[in-house]
Design a protein around this motif. Structure first.
Motif: not given
Ligand code: ATP
Length: 454
Positions: A89-92, A159-161, A190-191, A210-211
């Motif tokens: 869905a996210s396109g990743h 997770r990539g992001e 974490k990503a 990431q934040w």
């Protein structure tokens, strides 16, 4: 308004080589290469005793500024592994790719989007001028498998992001926490990316943190909230920096913008690596919630409790990196200062006192004088309940000051013979090296006022 009091204005000091920071981090226990005894893993690092304190302070300060100070912002902590459809869905799965070229001559590898335009046009290596190969596509998602039975295991991704969890939990947050649009959800987490060109120490890693703030708004208020968070985030970084002229916005060109984005800005910081992204401010419109609505079959629209209007909220995203913050703040803070007496240069980390890993060092003037040592230990025990404190009685006092300067400790307290007479101590400040005398009883409040974010 900047929450942390602004620091000194910038000066013309040269950029710090990354190697100096790498060496300091290893020597003083900030960062170690991961699995070093096995030869290490490219793009993965561990944080040592001082690193973990600094990192925690950076995270806490972000959380305090973003969640605690805004009544319309709440936090979540999502899992690293999600349903694999999330990434479709996210396109990743389809688009999270780096396009790479190799130099046929020197064998160096480059991301096409990091090459100067003229090198792309001329198909020429920026290092040696050699010819570049045709671009190849690499997906950055890290795969993993759930389940134990061969053949029944489900392929999914680390997770990539981190921000995807926010979209996934958005509806639960709306239903469980009385938030109303406009409101935001924050997360630090974490990503993982199979970066093909990891490097420059913490700058580009394969496991990093990431934040994110995802701020949900009515479409008619998108511009005003975009501008609001854009300024807020810039001020946040500004408040932590010594070299304020090394921070700026870079607006994305029309050719870089996602099809749903009206605008996007990177907050960039200038180091020896040039101007580089630190945080992105993105106009995500209704893209994420619409896609997850479509792929999951779950209605993610919002119903306004007053007007009864139903719509998919639009999103302003601010997305930055904990590790880039860690690295940039060290690069910004590091200084080698000539010693006026002509001896060794002083290495000092001019970290903001609120995020410095150790807040105060307690130093008896001599370690063979029982009364000095016991008074120092008693002060140390009082202070350590309130802040991270180090007790140090090894070597002469000048050396001990230097040791603390190098790790960014903003204050040193020295217990000397006068202390035994009048219950006062010497308080030495890191940046100015100024010394004042202070009654022991006043120490906790004096220090707390200077190291607490307000
Ligand atoms: P870049 O263009 O540098 O690869 P990006 O645009 O892919 O970054 P985002 O996906 O927007 O980055 O991620 C948000 C933030 O996460 C970045 O601004 C950066 O601070 C941090 N970040 C991204 N990739 C990495 C990485 N490989 N290592 C460390 N931090 C990273």
């Amino acid at each position: 308004m900047t929450q942390v009091e602004s620091k000194t204005t910038s000066n013309d000091t040269p950029f710090v080589p990354i190697e100096k920071i790498v060496a300091l981090c290893k020597r003083r226990g900030f960062v170690y290469p991961n699995s070093e005894i096995y030869g290490g893993v490219s793009g993965i690092y561990d944080f040592g005793p001082l690193g973990v304190e600094l990192r925690n302070n950076i995270r806490r300060y972000w959380w305090w500024s973003m969640v605690q100070l805004h009544d319309n912002v709440v936090g979540i902590e999502g899992a690293i592994i999600t349903h694999p459809k999330v990434w479709e869905a996210s396109g990743h799965v389809e688009n999270f790719v780096d396009r790479l070229v190799d130099c046929k001559n020197c064998k160096r590898r480059f991301r096409i989007d990091h090459l100067p335009e003229e090198n792309v046009l001329q198909n020429k290596c920026p290092a040696c001028g050699g010819e570049l190969t045709e671009p190849r596509r690499f997906n950055l998602l890290m795969e993993t498998y759930l389940g134990v039975v061969e053949g029944e295991r489900m392929k999914t991704y680390l997770r990539g992001e981190a921000c995807q969890n926010i979209y996934l939990d958005y509806d639960n947050v709306v239903k469980s926490s009385r938030v109303q649009i406009p409101f935001g959800i924050c997360q630090i987490g974490k990503a993982f990316r199979n970066e093909v060109t990891p490097g420059n120490f913490l700058f580009r890693q394969r496991e990093f943190e990431q934040w994110d703030l995802q701020f949900f708004v009515h479409p008619s208020e998108m511009q005003q909230w975009f501008d609001f968070w854009k300024e807020k985030r810039f001020e946040w970084y500004m408040g932590l920096l010594n070299h304020k002229d090394r921070l700026h916005f870079r607006e994305h060109g029309k050719d870089e913008l996602a099809h749903y984005a009206k605008q996007a800005f990177d907050i960039e910081y200038q180091t020896i690596l040039g101007w580089q992204e630190w945080e992105g401010i993105h106009w995500r419109q209704d893209w994420d919630l619409s896609r997850h609505g479509e792929y999951s079959g779950h209605d993610l629209s919002y119903s306004d409790p007053i007007t009864k209007e139903r719509y998919i909220p639009w999103i302003v995203e601010t997305s930055g990196g904990v590790d880039r913050t860690f690295l940039n703040l060290l690069l910004d803070a590091y200084e080698e200062e000539p010693d006026p007496s002509g001896k060794e240069a002083r290495t000092v980390l001019r970290l903001h006192p609120t995020i410095a890993p150790v807040k105060v060092a307690v130093l008896p003037l001599q370690k063979n004088k029982e009364e000095l040592v016991s008074t120092a230990k008693s002060i140390h025990h009082t202070l350590r309940r309130l802040m991270v404190t180090q007790y140090d009685d090894v070597a002469n006092i000048g050396r001990r000051y230097r040791r603390q300067d190098e790790i960014g400790t903003p204050y040193c307290v020295t217990i000397d013979f006068q202390t035994l007479d009048d219950q006062t101590v010497t308080l030495r400040e890191r940046d100015s090296m100024a010394q004042i005398r202070l009654p022991i009883a006043e120490l906790p409040m004096y220090l707390l006022e200077r190291i607490t974010w307000r």
